[in-house]
Design a protein around this motif. Structure first.
Motif, PDB file in Angstrom:
ATOM      1  N   GLY A 191       0.920   8.314  -7.125  1.00 38.13           N
ATOM      2  CA  GLY A 191      -0.037   9.227  -7.224  1.00 38.13           C
ATOM      3  C   GLY A 191      -1.693   8.420  -6.974  1.00 38.13           C
ATOM      4  N   ALA A 192      -2.648   8.406  -7.917  1.00 41.51           N
ATOM      5  CA  ALA A 192      -3.830   8.044  -7.520  1.00 41.51           C
ATOM      6  C   ALA A 192      -3.883   6.522  -7.911  1.00 41.51           C
ATOM      7  CB  ALA A 192      -4.884   8.945  -8.574  1.00 41.51           C
ATOM      8  N   ASP A 193      -2.716   5.970  -8.113  1.00 45.68           N
ATOM      9  CA  ASP A 193      -2.724   4.399  -8.479  1.00 45.68           C
ATOM     10  C   ASP A 193      -2.506   3.541  -7.152  1.00 45.68           C
ATOM     11  OD1 ASP A 193      -3.484   4.850 -11.273  1.00 45.68           O
ATOM     12  OD2 ASP A 193      -1.213   4.884 -11.496  1.00 45.68           O
ATOM     13  N   VAL A 194      -2.385   4.418  -6.163  1.00 47.75           N
ATOM     14  CA  VAL A 194      -1.895   3.632  -4.698  1.00 47.75           C
ATOM     15  C   VAL A 194      -2.874   4.452  -3.904  1.00 47.75           C
ATOM     16  CG1 VAL A 194      -0.379   3.437  -3.032  1.00 47.75           C
ATOM     17  CG2 VAL A 194       0.039   2.440  -5.189  1.00 47.75           C
ATOM     18  N   ARG A 204      -1.374   8.650   5.563  1.00 48.44           N
ATOM     19  CA  ARG A 204      -2.254   9.219   4.532  1.00 48.44           C
ATOM     20  C   ARG A 204      -2.746  10.426   4.724  1.00 48.44           C
ATOM     21  NH1 ARG A 204      -7.070   6.564   2.493  1.00 48.44           N
ATOM     22  NH2 ARG A 204      -8.878   7.906   1.982  1.00 48.44           N
ATOM     23  N   GLU A 205      -2.663  11.175   5.704  1.00 50.17           N
ATOM     24  CA  GLU A 205      -2.902  12.624   5.627  1.00 50.17           C
ATOM     25  C   GLU A 205      -1.801  13.526   5.172  1.00 50.17           C
ATOM     26  OE1 GLU A 205      -5.667  14.236   6.520  1.00 50.17           O
ATOM     27  OE2 GLU A 205      -6.635  12.261   6.936  1.00 50.17           O
ATOM     28  N   LYS A 206      -0.723  12.763   5.272  1.00 52.40           N
ATOM     29  CA  LYS A 206       0.712  13.520   5.047  1.00 52.40           C
ATOM     30  C   LYS A 206       0.781  13.504   3.306  1.00 52.40           C
ATOM     31  CE  LYS A 206       3.343  13.310   9.008  1.00 52.40           C
ATOM     32  NZ  LYS A 206       4.990  12.792   9.615  1.00 52.40           N
ATOM     33  N   ILE A 207       0.294  12.453   3.020  1.00 49.56           N
ATOM     34  CA  ILE A 207       0.282  12.232   1.389  1.00 49.56           C
ATOM     35  C   ILE A 207      -0.744  13.427   0.729  1.00 49.56           C
ATOM     36  CG2 ILE A 207      -0.440  10.553  -0.458  1.00 49.56           C
ATOM     37  CD1 ILE A 207       1.249   8.578   0.877  1.00 49.56           C
ATOM     38  N   ALA A 248      -3.939  -1.053  -4.392  1.00 58.13           N
ATOM     39  CA  ALA A 248      -3.308  -0.515  -5.518  1.00 58.13           C
ATOM     40  C   ALA A 248      -3.731  -1.307  -6.308  1.00 58.13           C
ATOM     41  CB  ALA A 248      -1.875  -1.045  -5.453  1.00 58.13           C
ATOM     42  N   LEU A 249      -3.515  -0.771  -7.682  1.00 57.64           N
ATOM     43  CA  LEU A 249      -3.923  -1.729  -8.934  1.00 57.64           C
ATOM     44  C   LEU A 249      -3.103  -2.855  -9.098  1.00 57.64           C
ATOM     45  CD1 LEU A 249      -4.417   1.319 -11.494  1.00 57.64           C
ATOM     46  CD2 LEU A 249      -5.959  -0.024 -10.393  1.00 57.64           C
ATOM     47  N   PRO A 250      -3.623  -4.181  -9.516  1.00 55.06           N
ATOM     48  CA  PRO A 250      -2.947  -5.256  -9.631  1.00 55.06           C
ATOM     49  C   PRO A 250      -1.365  -5.175 -10.228  1.00 55.06           C
ATOM     50  CG  PRO A 250      -5.037  -5.695  -9.873  1.00 55.06           C
ATOM     51  CD  PRO A 250      -5.054  -4.233  -9.812  1.00 55.06           C
ATOM     52  N   GLU A 251      -1.619  -4.406 -11.397  1.00 50.95           N
ATOM     53  CA  GLU A 251      -0.434  -4.346 -12.197  1.00 50.95           C
ATOM     54  C   GLU A 251       0.646  -3.381 -11.522  1.00 50.95           C
ATOM     55  OE1 GLU A 251      -3.538  -1.394 -14.171  1.00 50.95           O
ATOM     56  OE2 GLU A 251      -3.602  -3.588 -13.214  1.00 50.95           O
ATOM     57  N   LEU A 252       0.326  -2.849 -10.696  1.00 54.19           N
ATOM     58  CA  LEU A 252       1.435  -1.894  -9.882  1.00 54.19           C
ATOM     59  C   LEU A 252       2.177  -2.869  -8.707  1.00 54.19           C
ATOM     60  CD1 LEU A 252       0.325   0.826 -11.139  1.00 54.19           C
ATOM     61  CD2 LEU A 252       0.545   1.732  -9.044  1.00 54.19           C
TER      62      LEU A 252
END
Length: 330
Positions: free
Chosen positions: A290-293, A302-305, A241-245
């Motif tokens: 979304g695409a931030d994680v 992972r496949e379900k997401i 994840a992005l650190p700010e998240l």
């Protein structure tokens, strides 16, 4: 300090008719062997301590013995005047009585101790409720409180899933977890916990009961809490994840908990280890970022997401096509 502990033991013995070495050790956070040595020291100093073995036994003082060594230290005064959970006292109908007792106790203190109490009260305030704590209706709390005080048997109806069930119990105590109340009660030899907000109707019966001799409410609650946590379902997820998240992941809800945060990688992302109760909670939570994680493990999640993202994209593309067709229609 040992002197403070010896004084605490004397006061506890004066308050309780009998108290076990185990209970004293737990209250004072020392070993039972330390309590044994303290008892020997008190006895040698002339304090009339007696010991009884067997069920219902323990340490005690001769009934006629009393001590007035009740002076409070500065930190004790501050601690005493900090612990006033106003919301919970109000639930029990004791807020006015608490305020009256506070005023009387404050007036009884020496001027310097009174200053310490007021100093602490103006600088610290303890709010035991959470930001997202829902307000729960407690229509039967006063009835339960009366049954606990009177040691009378209790008959109540309880909301369990989609149906109501009746329970006939021996009420042993009330516990507030945060701002949520629970009834601890004995039923058919077993001790169980009931959420007070789910009790719909309650009636005190004209029958008394005998409390279990070895039952201690605080000890029971601590042990049951540990058992409850150990039996919770666990679903572990590894992600980037992005650190700010990270703060948002910590407060994501969905019965989740951030277990560990790794170092930043060369792309500036951090690896995060999270625990959820079930897979569906992890799917609902992490797909919202979304695409931030990026979920790394387990592979099934992972496949379900990915599948959910594809279905969402297809859904919105289809809806957009329909809207465009409706706009173009003459």
């Amino acid at each position: 300090m040992r002197a403070d502990r010896l004084l605490s033991i004397m006061l506890l013995l004066q308050v309780h008719r009998r108290i076990t070495a185990r209970t004293l050790a737990q209250r004072l956070e020392v070993s039972e062997r330390t309590i044994q040595r303290d008892m020997e020291a008190l006895s040698v100093s002339g304090i009339p301590i007696i010991s009884e073995r067997g069920s219902g036994g323990g340490w005690g003082l001769l009934e006629e013995y009393r001590t007035n060594l009740t002076g409070l230290s500065e930190s004790e005064v501050q601690a005493l005047f900090l612990t006033r959970p106003n919301r919970l006292l109000s639930d029990l109908g004791l807020s006015q009585a608490s305020e009256a007792a506070f005023i009387k106790l404050l007036a009884a203190l020496p001027s310097m101790s009174r200053h310490n109490a007021e100093y602490a009260r103006q600088r610290f305030y303890i709010d035991a409720t959470g930001w997202r704590t829902p307000e729960e209706a407690l229509p039967c709390l006063s009835v339960l409180q009366g049954a606990v005080w009177q040691e009378s048997r209790l008959l109540f109806s309880y909301q369990r899933d989609a149906k109501q069930v009746e329970r006939l119990v021996n009420p042993l105590g009330l516990v507030a977890k945060g701002s949520t109340w629970y009834l601890v009660a004995q039923i058919e030899g077993d001790i169980r916990t009931y959420r007070v907000s789910r009790i719909r109707e309650a009636r005190i019966l004209p029958e008394s009961f005998e409390r279990p001799v070895d039952f201690d409410l605080a000890t029971f609650w601590e042990q049951s809490t540990v058992a409850f946590k150990s039996n919770l379902p666990s679903y572990f997820v590894t992600l980037r994840a992005l650190p700010e998240l990270v703060p948002f992941l910590r407060n994501a809800g969905y019965y989740s908990h951030v277990e560990q945060i790794g170092e930043e990688d060369e792309e500036g992302w951090v690896k995060v280890f999270m625990r959820f109760d079930v897979e569906s909670a992890a799917l609902a939570c992490l797909s919202g970022f979304g695409a931030d994680v990026e979920v790394l493990e387990p592979e099934e999640l992972r496949e379900k997401i990915i599948d959910q993202a594809r279905r969402m994209l297809a859904f919105y593309e289809q809806r957009s096509e329909r809207r465009e067709a409706m706009v173009e229609r003459p």
